[in-house]
Design a protein around this motif. Sequence first.
Motif, PDB file in Angstrom:
ATOM      1  N   ASP A   1     119.323 -38.421  59.464  1.00 41.69           N
ATOM      2  CA  ASP A   1     119.525 -38.510  61.381  1.00 41.69           C
ATOM      3  C   ASP A   1     117.877 -37.773  61.715  1.00 41.69           C
ATOM      4  N   TRP A   2     117.822 -36.679  61.562  1.00 42.49           N
ATOM      5  CA  TRP A   2     116.178 -36.642  61.962  1.00 42.49           C
ATOM      6  C   TRP A   2     114.779 -35.546  61.451  1.00 42.49           C
TER       7      TRP A   2
ATOM      8  N   LYS B   1     112.878 -29.686  65.914  1.00 37.75           N
ATOM      9  CA  LYS B   1     113.145 -28.409  67.202  1.00 37.75           C
ATOM     10  C   LYS B   1     114.338 -29.583  67.941  1.00 37.75           C
ATOM     11  N   LYS B   2     113.413 -30.890  68.042  1.00 37.01           N
ATOM     12  CA  LYS B   2     114.385 -31.501  68.847  1.00 37.01           C
ATOM     13  C   LYS B   2     116.337 -31.578  68.330  1.00 37.01           C
ATOM     14  N   ARG B   3     116.537 -32.063  67.213  1.00 39.05           N
ATOM     15  CA  ARG B   3     118.091 -31.831  66.822  1.00 39.05           C
ATOM     16  C   ARG B   3     118.496 -30.249  67.475  1.00 39.05           C
TER      17      ARG B   3
ATOM     18  N   GLU C   1     117.295 -28.172  69.328  1.00 39.31           N
ATOM     19  CA  GLU C   1     117.647 -28.058  70.744  1.00 39.31           C
ATOM     20  C   GLU C   1     118.545 -29.000  71.737  1.00 39.31           C
ATOM     21  N   SER C   2     118.930 -29.941  71.215  1.00 40.52           N
ATOM     22  CA  SER C   2     120.243 -30.990  71.707  1.00 40.52           C
ATOM     23  C   SER C   2     121.298 -30.780  70.907  1.00 40.52           C
ATOM     24  N   GLY C   3     121.584 -29.613  70.136  1.00 43.82           N
ATOM     25  CA  GLY C   3     123.230 -29.087  70.166  1.00 43.82           C
ATOM     26  C   GLY C   3     123.924 -30.074  68.971  1.00 43.82           C
ATOM     27  N   GLU C   4     123.252 -31.009  68.450  1.00 43.12           N
ATOM     28  CA  GLU C   4     124.120 -31.990  68.403  1.00 43.12           C
ATOM     29  C   GLU C   4     124.362 -31.062  66.337  1.00 43.12           C
TER      30      GLU C   4
END
Length: 146
Positions: free
Chosen positions: A30-31, A139-141, A143-146
């Motif tokens: 996913d990331w 970082k994106k994953r 910080e997105s809280g998913e």
Amino acid sequence: MAEHTSSSITIEAAPADVMAVISDFARYPDWTGEVKEAEVLATDAAGRAEQVRLVMDAGAIKDDQTLAYTWTGQDAVSWTLVKSQMLRSLDGSYVLRPAGAGATEVTYSLTVDVKIPMLGMIKRKAEKVIIDRALAGLKKRVESGE
């Protein structure tokens, strides 16, 4: 002697939240970008992955590999290559350090040796691309809280 490449990034989350994403191998496709499939083959007594099979597509390097993971406390994980079609060796690690109020500095180190001849500077460039993409995705994953 093999050279390694490393880079760091600050993520606006607690170390435990960052490590939760790093240790969730099923979600890597996913990331991470390069990981197309991830399968945990063995776990330790704490339920953390000890061996993971990854199907990778990193442009020039497409591979089906198995990695052995070693967890050091709650803030570090390292891995070594068990088997691969394309690689002679692969050693990597994530080390997490608190970086102020609710932030974590993540350092990713990687050493790759491919079975096919490749100039050292090209290997370092490939390592740098893999590291930078992984850290940006992490970082994106997180910080997105998913």
